[in-house]
Scaffold this motif. Structure first.
Motif, mmCIF file in Angstrom:
data_model
loop_
_atom_site.group_PDB
_atom_site.id
_atom_site.type_symbol
_atom_site.label_atom_id
_atom_site.label_comp_id
_atom_site.label_asym_id
_atom_site.label_seq_id
_atom_site.Cartn_x
_atom_site.Cartn_y
_atom_site.Cartn_z
ATOM 1 N N PRO A 174 0.833 -1.202 0.000
ATOM 2 C CA PRO A 174 0.000 0.000 0.000
ATOM 3 C C PRO A 174 0.869 1.253 0.000
ATOM 4 C CG PRO A 174 -0.023 -1.043 2.148
ATOM 5 C CD PRO A 174 0.701 -1.960 1.233
ATOM 6 N N PRO A 175 0.393 2.341 -0.585
ATOM 7 C CA PRO A 175 1.191 3.556 -0.643
ATOM 8 C C PRO A 175 1.350 4.230 0.717
ATOM 9 C CG PRO A 175 -0.950 3.909 -1.596
ATOM 10 C CD PRO A 175 -0.859 2.457 -1.311
ATOM 11 N N ALA A 176 0.469 3.961 1.642
ATOM 12 C CA ALA A 176 0.559 4.559 2.968
ATOM 13 C C ALA A 176 0.162 3.497 3.997
ATOM 14 C CB ALA A 176 -0.367 5.766 3.080
ATOM 15 N N PRO A 177 0.725 3.583 5.185
ATOM 16 C CA PRO A 177 0.345 2.602 6.205
ATOM 17 C C PRO A 177 -1.107 2.790 6.632
ATOM 18 C CG PRO A 177 1.744 4.285 7.148
ATOM 19 C CD PRO A 177 1.721 4.528 5.671
ATOM 20 N N ILE A 178 -1.736 1.709 7.037
ATOM 21 C CA ILE A 178 -3.124 1.759 7.471
ATOM 22 C C ILE A 178 -3.147 2.177 8.939
ATOM 23 C CG2 ILE A 178 -5.241 0.440 7.792
ATOM 24 C CD1 ILE A 178 -4.295 -1.388 5.535
ATOM 25 N N THR A 179 -3.542 3.409 9.160
ATOM 26 C CA THR A 179 -3.645 3.952 10.509
ATOM 27 C C THR A 179 -5.076 4.432 10.710
ATOM 28 O OG1 THR A 179 -3.012 6.165 9.784
ATOM 29 C CG2 THR A 179 -1.226 4.713 10.468
ATOM 30 N N PRO A 180 -5.493 4.647 11.958
ATOM 31 C CA PRO A 180 -6.855 5.170 12.166
ATOM 32 C C PRO A 180 -7.100 6.500 11.452
ATOM 33 C CG PRO A 180 -5.969 4.345 14.217
ATOM 34 C CD PRO A 180 -4.848 4.296 13.206
ATOM 35 N N GLU A 181 -6.083 7.344 11.406
ATOM 36 C CA GLU A 181 -6.242 8.633 10.719
ATOM 37 C C GLU A 181 -6.449 8.424 9.223
ATOM 38 O OE1 GLU A 181 -3.796 12.780 9.918
ATOM 39 O OE2 GLU A 181 -2.916 11.218 11.183
ATOM 40 N N ASN A 182 -5.652 7.528 8.622
ATOM 41 C CA ASN A 182 -5.802 7.253 7.194
ATOM 42 C C ASN A 182 -7.134 6.577 6.890
ATOM 43 O OD1 ASN A 182 -3.368 8.383 6.566
ATOM 44 N ND2 ASN A 182 -2.256 6.453 6.479
ATOM 45 N N LYS A 183 -7.613 5.731 7.800
ATOM 46 C CA LYS A 183 -8.920 5.093 7.603
ATOM 47 C C LYS A 183 -10.026 6.136 7.583
ATOM 48 C CE LYS A 183 -8.185 0.463 9.429
ATOM 49 N NZ LYS A 183 -8.608 -0.523 10.437
ATOM 50 N N ARG A 184 -9.941 7.124 8.478
ATOM 51 C CA ARG A 184 -10.952 8.189 8.495
ATOM 52 C C ARG A 184 -10.913 8.996 7.199
ATOM 53 N NH1 ARG A 184 -9.398 8.489 13.968
ATOM 54 N NH2 ARG A 184 -7.873 10.096 13.493
ATOM 55 N N LYS A 185 -9.703 9.295 6.718
ATOM 56 C CA LYS A 185 -9.582 10.051 5.469
ATOM 57 C C LYS A 185 -10.154 9.271 4.290
ATOM 58 C CE LYS A 185 -5.478 12.715 6.695
ATOM 59 N NZ LYS A 185 -4.053 12.943 6.386
ATOM 60 N N VAL A 186 -9.865 7.979 4.252
ATOM 61 C CA VAL A 186 -10.371 7.143 3.165
ATOM 62 C C VAL A 186 -11.890 7.060 3.226
ATOM 63 C CG1 VAL A 186 -10.460 4.777 2.321
ATOM 64 C CG2 VAL A 186 -8.269 5.816 2.855
ATOM 65 N N PHE A 187 -12.445 6.869 4.427
ATOM 66 C CA PHE A 187 -13.897 6.781 4.562
ATOM 67 C C PHE A 187 -14.558 8.080 4.109
ATOM 68 C CE2 PHE A 187 -17.792 7.408 7.038
ATOM 69 C CZ PHE A 187 -18.507 6.303 6.608
ATOM 70 N N ARG A 188 -13.974 9.214 4.490
ATOM 71 C CA ARG A 188 -14.550 10.505 4.090
ATOM 72 C C ARG A 188 -14.481 10.677 2.571
ATOM 73 N NH1 ARG A 188 -13.569 16.576 6.374
ATOM 74 N NH2 ARG A 188 -14.531 17.574 4.600
ATOM 75 N N ILE A 225 -17.719 11.078 0.089
ATOM 76 C CA ILE A 225 -17.892 12.209 -0.832
ATOM 77 C C ILE A 225 -18.068 11.707 -2.262
ATOM 78 C CG2 ILE A 225 -16.698 14.196 -1.838
ATOM 79 C CD1 ILE A 225 -15.527 14.686 0.985
ATOM 80 N N LEU A 226 -17.236 10.747 -2.677
ATOM 81 C CA LEU A 226 -17.383 10.195 -4.026
ATOM 82 C C LEU A 226 -18.735 9.513 -4.199
ATOM 83 C CD1 LEU A 226 -13.853 8.696 -4.681
ATOM 84 C CD2 LEU A 226 -14.910 10.617 -5.847
ATOM 85 N N GLY A 227 -19.199 8.831 -3.174
ATOM 86 C CA GLY A 227 -20.498 8.177 -3.246
ATOM 87 C C GLY A 227 -21.638 9.168 -3.394
ATOM 88 N N VAL A 228 -21.567 10.278 -2.661
ATOM 89 C CA VAL A 228 -22.609 11.299 -2.744
ATOM 90 C C VAL A 228 -22.625 11.923 -4.137
ATOM 91 C CG1 VAL A 228 -23.276 13.581 -1.898
ATOM 92 C CG2 VAL A 228 -22.699 11.777 -0.285
ATOM 93 N N PHE A 229 -21.440 12.265 -4.667
ATOM 94 C CA PHE A 229 -21.391 12.849 -6.005
ATOM 95 C C PHE A 229 -21.865 11.861 -7.069
ATOM 96 C CE2 PHE A 229 -18.437 16.111 -4.278
ATOM 97 C CZ PHE A 229 -19.151 17.217 -4.704
ATOM 98 N N THR A 230 -21.541 10.600 -6.900
ATOM 99 C CA THR A 230 -22.004 9.591 -7.842
ATOM 100 C C THR A 230 -23.520 9.455 -7.794
ATOM 101 O OG1 THR A 230 -19.928 8.401 -7.597
ATOM 102 C CG2 THR A 230 -21.785 7.169 -8.498
ATOM 103 N N LEU A 231 -24.060 9.420 -6.596
ATOM 104 C CA LEU A 231 -25.510 9.321 -6.447
ATOM 105 C C LEU A 231 -26.204 10.528 -7.061
ATOM 106 C CD1 LEU A 231 -27.748 7.591 -5.210
ATOM 107 C CD2 LEU A 231 -27.535 8.955 -3.137
#
Length: 57
Positions: free
Chosen positions: A18-32, A36-42
């Motif tokens: 992976p390009p970045a380690p999986i940390t709680p902070e990175n998980k939050r960024k990915v989820f956000r 956002i992508l899901g909302v724009f797609t919808l």
């Protein structure tokens, strides 16, 4: 004919890492970002459909 552009040497040792380690902070960024992508797609799917529904003659 000679090559003008330089090709990037592939490193077979780090393939699939992976390009970045999986940390709680990175998980939050990915989820956000996914949210956002899901909302724009919808919206991209719903808005044209609703416009067609309401504006047809």
């Amino acid at each position: 004919m000679t090559k003008v552009s330089k090709e990037q040497d592939s490193n077979n040792l780090d393939w699939g890492n992976p390009p970045a380690p999986i940390t709680p902070e990175n998980k939050r960024k990915v989820f956000r970002a996914q949210l956002i992508l899901g909302v724009f797609t919808l919206l991209g799917i719903l808005v044209p459909g609703l416009m067609f529904w309401f504006l047809r003659r």
